[in-house]
Design a protein around this motif. Structure first.
Motif, mmCIF file in Angstrom:
data_model
loop_
_atom_site.group_PDB
_atom_site.id
_atom_site.type_symbol
_atom_site.label_atom_id
_atom_site.label_comp_id
_atom_site.label_asym_id
_atom_site.label_seq_id
_atom_site.Cartn_x
_atom_site.Cartn_y
_atom_site.Cartn_z
ATOM 1 N N GLY A 135 0.807 -1.210 0.000
ATOM 2 C CA GLY A 135 0.000 0.000 0.000
ATOM 3 C C GLY A 135 0.843 1.263 0.000
ATOM 4 N N LEU A 136 0.145 2.407 -0.129
ATOM 5 C CA LEU A 136 0.809 3.699 -0.232
ATOM 6 C C LEU A 136 0.493 4.562 0.980
ATOM 7 N N ASP A 137 1.419 5.428 1.305
ATOM 8 C CA ASP A 137 1.208 6.439 2.326
ATOM 9 C C ASP A 137 -0.093 7.201 2.016
ATOM 10 N N PRO A 138 -0.905 7.525 3.032
ATOM 11 C CA PRO A 138 -2.216 8.142 2.776
ATOM 12 C C PRO A 138 -2.193 9.652 2.561
ATOM 13 N N GLN A 139 -1.039 10.305 2.687
ATOM 14 C CA GLN A 139 -1.049 11.771 2.691
ATOM 15 C C GLN A 139 -1.405 12.380 1.341
ATOM 16 N N GLU A 140 -0.888 11.816 0.235
ATOM 17 C CA GLU A 140 -1.225 12.376 -1.070
ATOM 18 C C GLU A 140 -2.722 12.279 -1.328
ATOM 19 N N ALA A 141 -3.308 11.129 -1.026
ATOM 20 C CA ALA A 141 -4.745 10.973 -1.234
ATOM 21 C C ALA A 141 -5.525 11.976 -0.385
ATOM 22 N N ALA A 142 -5.088 12.206 0.844
ATOM 23 C CA ALA A 142 -5.768 13.165 1.711
ATOM 24 C C ALA A 142 -5.681 14.577 1.147
ATOM 25 N N LEU A 143 -4.497 14.955 0.664
ATOM 26 C CA LEU A 143 -4.322 16.290 0.091
ATOM 27 C C LEU A 143 -5.183 16.458 -1.160
ATOM 28 N N ARG A 144 -5.236 15.415 -1.998
ATOM 29 C CA ARG A 144 -6.061 15.489 -3.209
ATOM 30 C C ARG A 144 -7.542 15.652 -2.862
ATOM 31 N N GLU A 145 -7.952 15.085 -1.723
ATOM 32 C CA GLU A 145 -9.351 15.171 -1.302
ATOM 33 C C GLU A 145 -9.669 16.500 -0.617
ATOM 34 N N GLY A 146 -8.651 17.346 -0.458
ATOM 35 C CA GLY A 146 -8.880 18.646 0.158
ATOM 36 C C GLY A 146 -8.663 18.686 1.654
ATOM 37 N N LEU A 147 -8.242 17.567 2.254
ATOM 38 C CA LEU A 147 -7.926 17.574 3.676
ATOM 39 C C LEU A 147 -6.590 18.280 3.890
ATOM 40 N N ARG A 148 -6.410 18.837 5.080
ATOM 41 C CA ARG A 148 -5.214 19.609 5.367
ATOM 42 C C ARG A 148 -4.625 19.207 6.713
ATOM 43 N N PRO A 149 -3.298 19.230 6.833
ATOM 44 C CA PRO A 149 -2.687 18.969 8.141
ATOM 45 C C PRO A 149 -3.240 19.938 9.182
ATOM 46 N N GLY A 150 -3.504 19.420 10.355
ATOM 47 C CA GLY A 150 -4.022 20.263 11.425
ATOM 48 C C GLY A 150 -5.528 20.399 11.443
ATOM 49 N N THR A 151 -6.217 19.816 10.438
ATOM 50 C CA THR A 151 -7.680 19.881 10.420
ATOM 51 C C THR A 151 -8.243 19.120 11.610
ATOM 52 N N GLU A 152 -9.170 19.747 12.311
ATOM 53 C CA GLU A 152 -9.752 19.107 13.486
ATOM 54 C C GLU A 152 -10.414 17.790 13.102
ATOM 55 N N GLY A 153 -10.106 16.768 13.866
ATOM 56 C CA GLY A 153 -10.697 15.457 13.642
ATOM 57 C C GLY A 153 -9.970 14.601 12.629
ATOM 58 N N VAL A 154 -8.901 15.142 12.016
ATOM 59 C CA VAL A 154 -8.135 14.384 11.025
ATOM 60 C C VAL A 154 -6.834 13.909 11.651
ATOM 61 N N ALA A 155 -6.652 12.586 11.725
ATOM 62 C CA ALA A 155 -5.396 12.010 12.230
ATOM 63 C C ALA A 155 -4.434 11.962 11.054
#
Length: 376
Positions: free
Chosen positions: A273-293
């Motif tokens: 599998g792949l690290d989840p960060q690229e997928a999260a960024l593509r989905e519009g999630l951001r580091p530090g977003t409340e409720g996002v691990a």
């Protein structure tokens, strides 16, 4: 909402007690998905100015970062050098050297997306220019902060594998139809193809773990109809310390292999599998977003550590994957600019990776193993 901005005495010399103002050149995939969100999420940095010639991307940048200003050309951005503290290049590969040179000559520190250049010689020339000007020059090798690579690095450093003998690393995809664009162009000036794209990450990771490479063997193919640049490439590296790294980059892999398989004298580690960060960024999630691990993956994705059995049949023990941490890159850039010191990835390290990529290209073209002379 208004903000008082204290101006620097000169470009590239940040005044104290205010965020460093960042100019970003390019707002395609790299600029919009990776650099802009990570810059915006970093304490001590402020995304101030974006250059892109595409009106839709300009509108996108202003919508996603309401305080940002936009201009049409890199030169228009560089004309604002006195108002900026850092330039980030997320532009096509062929522009990296001329734009980095222009930014350094304007007195500004620079972050460049990988690859820094087409050749090690060009990278070393840029490094020398930065040193002469006393300016930071760093390369965005974000995959050093992938969750799986951080875990492999920790296992290696703590000796859990014993003496590592073979390091296998893959970035494999199934994209049977070319997408087009400069990344898949066969024009050498574009510096396209997977060797210099995904291969830049894999080689950097191998060098980070195991140090200098003394020989390179490579096989490189163009397999898809209509493709112009390499889309299926294998590298075998021999490190000075004796470790052998086997690296695969491919857009034509119908069944994906493990992301990592690392074999040592005591144990092996396998991770899919792949690290989840690229997928999260593509989905519009951001580091530090409340409720996002951020950078955390489920237990079902954890790799396994063991000896004498296969992880596919339950062999070995699960190893919790360390969280991915792309924000650490720009946090380190901010510290280096505020406090001085070494950037998280140096141009010299980028040049070392480029020597391996150049050797791989020569090896594949001539069907032979290529030696790399030790650097003093």
């Amino acid at each position: 909402m208004s903000e008082t901005i204290e101006m620097s005495d000169s470009p590239g010399t940040p005044a104290p007690h205010r965020p460093l103002r960042v100019g970003l050149i390019g707002y395609g995939l790299a600029g919009s998905v990776f650099h802009a969100p990570l810059i915006a999420a970093t304490e001590g940095l402020r995304l101030d100015l974006v250059s892109t010639s595409d009106p839709e991307r300009q509108a996108q940048a202003r919508a996603e970062h309401p305080r940002v200003r936009t201009v049409d050309t890199p030169q228009a951005l560089l004309d604002h050098a006195a108002d900026l503290d850092l330039i980030v290049l997320a532009s096509p590969n062929k522009t990296h050297v001329p734009l980095a040179t222009a930014a350094l000559e304007a007195g500004l520190p620079v972050v460049v997306d990988k690859p820094l250049a087409a050749t090690a010689a060009e990278a070393e020339k840029l490094a020398a220019l930065a040193d002469d000007r006393g300016l930071l020059l760093s390369v965005f090798q974000n995959r050093r902060w992938d969750n799986d690579f951080r875990t492999v690095r920790a296992l290696v450093e703590e000796g859990a594998l014993g003496d590592v003998q073979r390091f296998e690393s893959r970035f494999e995809r199934w994209r049977p139809q070319p997408k087009g664009g400069w990344r898949e162009s066969g024009d050498p000036e574009e510096i396209g193809g997977l060797l210099y794209d995904l291969g830049s990450h894999l080689v950097d990771q191998a060098l980070t773990l195991f140090g200098p490479v003394v020989s390179v063997y490579a096989e490189s193919d163009i397999r898809r109809p209509g493709a112009e640049a390499d889309d299926d490439t294998f590298l075998a590296l021999t490190h000075a310390g004796g470790v052998r790294s086997h690296l695969w980059v491919s857009a034509t892999t119908a069944m994906l292999g493990p992301r990592f398989r690392v074999l040592g004298s005591k144990a092996g580690y396998v991770k899919h599998g792949l690290d989840p960060q690229e997928a999260a960024l593509r989905e519009g999630l951001r580091p530090g977003t409340e409720g996002v691990a951020w950078g955390v993956e489920p237990e079902s994705r954890h790799g396994r550590l063991g000896a004498g059995s296969s992880p596919q049949t339950g062999g070995g023990e699960p190893v919790p994957t360390l969280p991915g941490d792309y924000p650490a890159y720009y946090a380190a850039i901010a510290r280096a600019l505020h406090e001085g010191g070494r950037p998280p990835v140096t141009a010299t390290e980028a040049a070392a990776a480029l020597r391996v990529l150049e050797a791989a290209r020569l090896s594949a073209a001539e069907g032979r193993t290529v030696r790399i002379e030790a650097r003093t």
